[in-house]
Structures are given as C-alpha cells and as structure tokens.
Design a protein around this motif. Sequence first.
Motif, PDB file in Angstrom:
ATOM      1  N   TYR A 214     -44.439   7.155 -23.989  1.00 20.27           N
ATOM      2  CA  TYR A 214     -45.621   7.992 -23.845  1.00 20.27           C
ATOM      3  C   TYR A 214     -45.207   9.434 -23.591  1.00 20.27           C
ATOM      4  O   TYR A 214     -44.249   9.690 -22.874  1.00 20.27           O
ATOM      5  N   GLY A 215     -45.952  10.347 -24.171  1.00 24.12           N
ATOM      6  CA  GLY A 215     -45.807  11.768 -23.900  1.00 24.12           C
ATOM      7  C   GLY A 215     -47.061  12.241 -23.198  1.00 24.12           C
ATOM      8  O   GLY A 215     -48.177  11.956 -23.644  1.00 24.12           O
ATOM      9  N   LEU A 216     -46.881  12.934 -22.091  1.00 23.13           N
ATOM     10  CA  LEU A 216     -48.018  13.377 -21.287  1.00 23.13           C
ATOM     11  C   LEU A 216     -48.495  14.739 -21.772  1.00 23.13           C
ATOM     12  O   LEU A 216     -47.799  15.746 -21.630  1.00 23.13           O
ATOM     13  N   LEU A 217     -49.679  14.768 -22.369  1.00 19.94           N
ATOM     14  CA  LEU A 217     -50.258  15.996 -22.904  1.00 19.94           C
ATOM     15  C   LEU A 217     -51.005  16.782 -21.842  1.00 19.94           C
ATOM     16  O   LEU A 217     -51.014  18.010 -21.862  1.00 19.94           O
ATOM     17  N   GLU A 218     -51.653  16.071 -20.924  1.00 22.82           N
ATOM     18  CA  GLU A 218     -52.388  16.684 -19.819  1.00 22.82           C
ATOM     19  C   GLU A 218     -52.388  15.720 -18.656  1.00 22.82           C
ATOM     20  O   GLU A 218     -52.442  14.502 -18.847  1.00 22.82           O
ATOM     21  N   GLY A 219     -52.343  16.246 -17.442  1.00 26.38           N
ATOM     22  CA  GLY A 219     -52.460  15.415 -16.255  1.00 26.38           C
ATOM     23  C   GLY A 219     -51.116  15.038 -15.657  1.00 26.38           C
ATOM     24  O   GLY A 219     -50.087  15.636 -15.967  1.00 26.38           O
ATOM     25  N   CYS A 220     -51.150  14.022 -14.804  1.00 28.21           N
ATOM     26  CA  CYS A 220     -49.953  13.553 -14.107  1.00 28.21           C
ATOM     27  C   CYS A 220     -50.003  12.031 -13.981  1.00 28.21           C
ATOM     28  O   CYS A 220     -51.059  11.457 -13.726  1.00 28.21           O
ATOM     29  N   VAL A 221     -48.855  11.406 -14.173  1.00 23.95           N
ATOM     30  CA  VAL A 221     -48.718   9.952 -14.041  1.00 23.95           C
ATOM     31  C   VAL A 221     -47.652   9.675 -12.999  1.00 23.95           C
ATOM     32  O   VAL A 221     -46.596  10.315 -12.992  1.00 23.95           O
ATOM     33  N   ARG A 222     -47.913   8.723 -12.123  1.00 22.82           N
ATOM     34  CA  ARG A 222     -46.930   8.313 -11.124  1.00 22.82           C
ATOM     35  C   ARG A 222     -46.321   6.978 -11.551  1.00 22.82           C
ATOM     36  O   ARG A 222     -47.035   6.005 -11.792  1.00 22.82           O
ATOM     37  N   LEU A 223     -44.981   6.968 -11.656  1.00 26.70           N
ATOM     38  CA  LEU A 223     -44.248   5.726 -11.877  1.00 26.70           C
ATOM     39  C   LEU A 223     -43.807   5.206 -10.518  1.00 26.70           C
ATOM     40  O   LEU A 223     -43.217   5.953  -9.733  1.00 26.70           O
ATOM     41  N   THR A 224     -44.083   3.933 -10.246  1.00 29.64           N
ATOM     42  CA  THR A 224     -43.647   3.316  -8.997  1.00 29.64           C
ATOM     43  C   THR A 224     -42.819   2.083  -9.325  1.00 29.64           C
ATOM     44  O   THR A 224     -43.041   1.420 -10.337  1.00 29.64           O
ATOM     45  N   TRP A 225     -41.843   1.799  -8.472  1.00 33.28           N
ATOM     46  CA  TRP A 225     -40.961   0.654  -8.678  1.00 33.28           C
ATOM     47  C   TRP A 225     -40.425   0.184  -7.342  1.00 33.28           C
ATOM     48  O   TRP A 225     -40.489   0.894  -6.346  1.00 33.28           O
ATOM     49  N   ILE A 226     -39.877  -1.034  -7.353  1.00 29.30           N
ATOM     50  CA  ILE A 226     -39.201  -1.593  -6.186  1.00 29.30           C
ATOM     51  C   ILE A 226     -37.705  -1.582  -6.494  1.00 29.30           C
ATOM     52  O   ILE A 226     -37.273  -2.155  -7.492  1.00 29.30           O
ATOM     53  N   GLY A 227     -36.923  -0.918  -5.642  1.00 27.89           N
ATOM     54  CA  GLY A 227     -35.480  -0.820  -5.844  1.00 27.89           C
ATOM     55  C   GLY A 227     -34.769  -2.105  -5.467  1.00 27.89           C
ATOM     56  O   GLY A 227     -35.372  -3.044  -4.940  1.00 27.89           O
ATOM     57  N   GLU A 228     -33.480  -2.147  -5.767  1.00 30.45           N
ATOM     58  CA  GLU A 228     -32.670  -3.332  -5.469  1.00 30.45           C
ATOM     59  C   GLU A 228     -32.681  -3.683  -3.987  1.00 30.45           C
ATOM     60  O   GLU A 228     -32.603  -4.840  -3.615  1.00 30.45           O
TER      61      GLU A 228
ATOM     62  N   PHE B  35     -42.132   9.352 -20.846  1.00 33.26           N
ATOM     63  CA  PHE B  35     -41.652   8.242 -20.034  1.00 33.26           C
ATOM     64  C   PHE B  35     -41.807   6.957 -20.837  1.00 33.26           C
ATOM     65  O   PHE B  35     -42.552   6.905 -21.803  1.00 33.26           O
ATOM     66  N   GLY B  36     -41.046   5.957 -20.447  1.00 30.94           N
ATOM     67  CA  GLY B  36     -41.082   4.673 -21.146  1.00 30.94           C
ATOM     68  C   GLY B  36     -40.197   4.620 -22.373  1.00 30.94           C
ATOM     69  O   GLY B  36     -40.341   3.734 -23.212  1.00 30.94           O
ATOM     70  N   ALA B  37     -39.232   5.548 -22.483  1.00 35.12           N
ATOM     71  CA  ALA B  37     -38.402   5.642 -23.688  1.00 35.12           C
ATOM     72  C   ALA B  37     -37.513   4.425 -23.889  1.00 35.12           C
ATOM     73  O   ALA B  37     -37.120   4.127 -25.014  1.00 35.12           O
TER      74      ALA B  37
ATOM     75  N   ASP C   5     -33.122  14.189 -18.548  1.00 34.57           N
ATOM     76  CA  ASP C   5     -32.059  14.629 -17.648  1.00 34.57           C
ATOM     77  C   ASP C   5     -32.635  15.335 -16.429  1.00 34.57           C
ATOM     78  O   ASP C   5     -32.218  15.088 -15.294  1.00 34.57           O
ATOM     79  N   GLU C   6     -33.622  16.201 -16.635  1.00 34.35           N
ATOM     80  CA  GLU C   6     -34.264  16.915 -15.523  1.00 34.35           C
ATOM     81  C   GLU C   6     -34.917  15.928 -14.553  1.00 34.35           C
ATOM     82  O   GLU C   6     -34.779  16.049 -13.338  1.00 34.35           O
ATOM     83  N   ARG C   7     -35.591  14.935 -15.097  1.00 38.69           N
ATOM     84  CA  ARG C   7     -36.242  13.933 -14.245  1.00 38.69           C
ATOM     85  C   ARG C   7     -35.220  13.140 -13.455  1.00 38.69           C
ATOM     86  O   ARG C   7     -35.405  12.875 -12.267  1.00 38.69           O
ATOM     87  N   LEU C   8     -34.116  12.743 -14.083  1.00 39.72           N
ATOM     88  CA  LEU C   8     -33.073  11.986 -13.376  1.00 39.72           C
ATOM     89  C   LEU C   8     -32.452  12.815 -12.266  1.00 39.72           C
ATOM     90  O   LEU C   8     -32.178  12.302 -11.176  1.00 39.72           O
TER      91      LEU C   8
END
Length: 127
Positions: free
Chosen positions: A36-50, A65-67, A116-119
Amino acid sequence: MHALDTMLALASKGEVITLKAGEVLFSTGDTGSTMYGLLEGCVRLTWIGESGTQGHEDIPTGHVFGAGALVMRDHQRLGTATATSDCRLIEMNREKFLFAVQEAPMFAIELLASIDERLRDIKLSDN
C-alpha cells in the motif's frame, strides 16, 4: 518526481482505497499479496515482538508499507494496519508495482529510501 507523485499518478489509473479513522486495513496473520502507498492520512502498524512486547510505527503520507507481500509467496502480515486518521491509499499488486518501476525507474529508489528511513526511525526509537 517523488514516490508520492508516482503513487498519485498511478492512483488516477487504478483503485484508491479510503479508510476512516479507526478502520483496520489488515490484521496480523492475514495473507497478503499487495503493498500500500499512503496518499493521504496516517496508518499505524502494530505488532507483538519476540519478547512479547507490543511495538508500533506510524506511517505518514507518501510512504509505503506491506512490501513483503510482493516478494514472498503466501505472505502473512506481520502486524495490524489501522487508520489513525481518514486515509486514501493505493493498493499495488506485483504487476502494478513492476509497471510503476518500468514507467518511473526512480520509484524503486524512492521506495527503498522510504523503507530505509522507516527502519532507521524504528531502530532509533528502540534505543
């Protein structure tokens, strides 16, 4: 041309998804074949780590995101994507992504820079 410009150009030729704040786009464990490419707005990705702790990342306008779904067969989503504001997104399957790269080769570099910026942001926030 920036990644957002390329995504906007593609959006005029394809489906745009709209989400209201609080709507879930996908959940952890869902099978996915699109990014997905975000054209407008904000999306929060949440996860449970190891270690069992919950993590999150806020995806701003202009990022993707979701690549992983484009490169892994039977990809299972590693997190849940929830709109934190009203959003417009472009959904890209592998064919649409390859078309975008063919039409605007810098799109691939822009996406890599975005990832890369997100990581880097995630790594810095973990310290």
